[in-house]
Design a protein around this motif. Structure first.
Motif, PDB file in Angstrom:
ATOM      1  N   UNK A  89       4.221   5.462  -7.960  1.00 52.72           N
ATOM      2  CA  UNK A  89       2.951   5.301  -8.662  1.00 52.72           C
ATOM      3  C   UNK A  89       1.958   4.707  -7.676  1.00 52.72           C
ATOM      4  N   UNK A  90       0.700   5.105  -7.782  1.00 51.41           N
ATOM      5  CA  UNK A  90      -0.322   4.561  -6.874  1.00 51.41           C
ATOM      6  C   UNK A  90      -1.668   4.517  -7.576  1.00 51.41           C
ATOM      7  N   UNK A  91      -2.512   3.598  -7.119  1.00 53.45           N
ATOM      8  CA  UNK A  91      -3.856   3.457  -7.682  1.00 53.45           C
ATOM      9  C   UNK A  91      -4.730   4.619  -7.224  1.00 53.45           C
ATOM     10  N   UNK A  92      -5.487   5.163  -8.167  1.00 51.70           N
ATOM     11  CA  UNK A  92      -6.435   6.226  -7.842  1.00 51.70           C
ATOM     12  C   UNK A  92      -7.774   5.628  -7.471  1.00 51.70           C
ATOM     13  N   UNK A  93      -8.542   6.285  -6.644  1.00 54.48           N
ATOM     14  CA  UNK A  93      -8.228   7.538  -5.957  1.00 54.48           C
ATOM     15  C   UNK A  93      -7.176   7.284  -4.891  1.00 54.48           C
ATOM     16  N   UNK A 123       1.283   9.895   4.355  1.00 51.53           N
ATOM     17  CA  UNK A 123       0.386   9.706   3.213  1.00 51.53           C
ATOM     18  C   UNK A 123      -0.397  10.979   2.913  1.00 51.53           C
ATOM     19  N   UNK A 124      -0.946  11.586   3.942  1.00 50.16           N
ATOM     20  CA  UNK A 124      -1.731  12.807   3.750  1.00 50.16           C
ATOM     21  C   UNK A 124      -0.885  13.913   3.124  1.00 50.16           C
ATOM     22  N   UNK A 131       0.859  -1.187   0.000  1.00 51.25           N
ATOM     23  CA  UNK A 131       0.000   0.000   0.000  1.00 51.25           C
ATOM     24  C   UNK A 131       0.893   1.235   0.000  1.00 51.25           C
ATOM     25  N   UNK A 132       0.309   2.377  -0.309  1.00 52.30           N
ATOM     26  CA  UNK A 132       1.058   3.634  -0.250  1.00 52.30           C
ATOM     27  C   UNK A 132       1.573   3.854   1.166  1.00 52.30           C
ATOM     28  N   UNK A 133       0.775   3.532   2.159  1.00 47.28           N
ATOM     29  CA  UNK A 133       1.176   3.660   3.558  1.00 47.28           C
ATOM     30  C   UNK A 133       2.456   2.867   3.816  1.00 47.28           C
ATOM     31  N   UNK A 134       2.494   1.622   3.363  1.00 47.86           N
ATOM     32  CA  UNK A 134       3.673   0.776   3.551  1.00 47.86           C
ATOM     33  C   UNK A 134       4.868   1.282   2.756  1.00 47.86           C
ATOM     34  N   UNK A 188      -5.244   7.037  -1.679  1.00 53.84           N
ATOM     35  CA  UNK A 188      -5.481   6.941  -0.241  1.00 53.84           C
ATOM     36  C   UNK A 188      -4.292   6.196   0.355  1.00 53.84           C
ATOM     37  N   UNK A 189      -4.245   6.135   1.661  1.00 55.15           N
ATOM     38  CA  UNK A 189      -3.183   5.381   2.330  1.00 55.15           C
ATOM     39  C   UNK A 189      -3.216   3.905   1.933  1.00 55.15           C
ATOM     40  N   UNK A 190      -4.398   3.393   1.602  1.00 57.80           N
ATOM     41  CA  UNK A 190      -4.553   1.979   1.251  1.00 57.80           C
ATOM     42  C   UNK A 190      -4.340   1.680  -0.231  1.00 57.80           C
ATOM     43  N   UNK A 191      -4.107   2.700  -1.048  1.00 56.05           N
ATOM     44  CA  UNK A 191      -3.902   2.484  -2.486  1.00 56.05           C
ATOM     45  C   UNK A 191      -2.717   1.569  -2.743  1.00 56.05           C
ATOM     46  N   UNK A 192      -2.864   0.662  -3.712  1.00 59.26           N
ATOM     47  CA  UNK A 192      -1.710  -0.114  -4.171  1.00 59.26           C
ATOM     48  C   UNK A 192      -0.678   0.873  -4.685  1.00 59.26           C
ATOM     49  N   UNK A 193       0.603   0.612  -4.406  1.00 56.74           N
ATOM     50  CA  UNK A 193       1.649   1.544  -4.808  1.00 56.74           C
ATOM     51  C   UNK A 193       2.913   0.796  -5.190  1.00 56.74           C
TER      52      UNK A 193
END
Length: 92
Positions: free
Chosen positions: A21-25, A75-76, A3-6, A27-32
């Motif tokens: 790179x990250x999945x939209x929308x 993340x924010x 995740x983006x958080x990780x 968020x902290x949980x987006x795949x990245x």
């Protein structure tokens, strides 16, 4: 896939010239993922360069008298910069 958080927890270990790179929308949980600028991972959108994300977090800390951001605050701050081309205000 992390995740983006990780991913942001290991930001210092990533090559400065690479891109996040990250999945939209976003968020902290987006795949990245981190990859070269010219090799974006499938289904992920450009977020920021690693070097710029590190700068965003340095400014976040500086504007808060040296405080360390939590994983969620990282993340924010990074998402805010990617969406607004501006640092996250210390009063938010």
């Amino acid at each position: 896939m992390p995740s983006l958080l990780d991913l942001l927890q290991s930001l210092e270990e990533q090559p400065a010239e690479a891109v996040i790179y990250a999945a939209k929308p976003w968020t902290a949980a987006s795949d990245a993922a981190v990859a070269a600028f010219d090799a974006p991972p499938h289904d992920l959108a450009y977020l920021l360069e690693v070097e710029l994300a590190q700068d965003v977090l340095d400014v976040w800390s500086s504007w808060r008298h040296g405080a360390r951001p939590s994983p969620l605050e990282k993340c924010q701050a990074v998402i805010h910069y990617a969406e607004h081309d501006a640092y996250l205000d210390a009063h938010r």
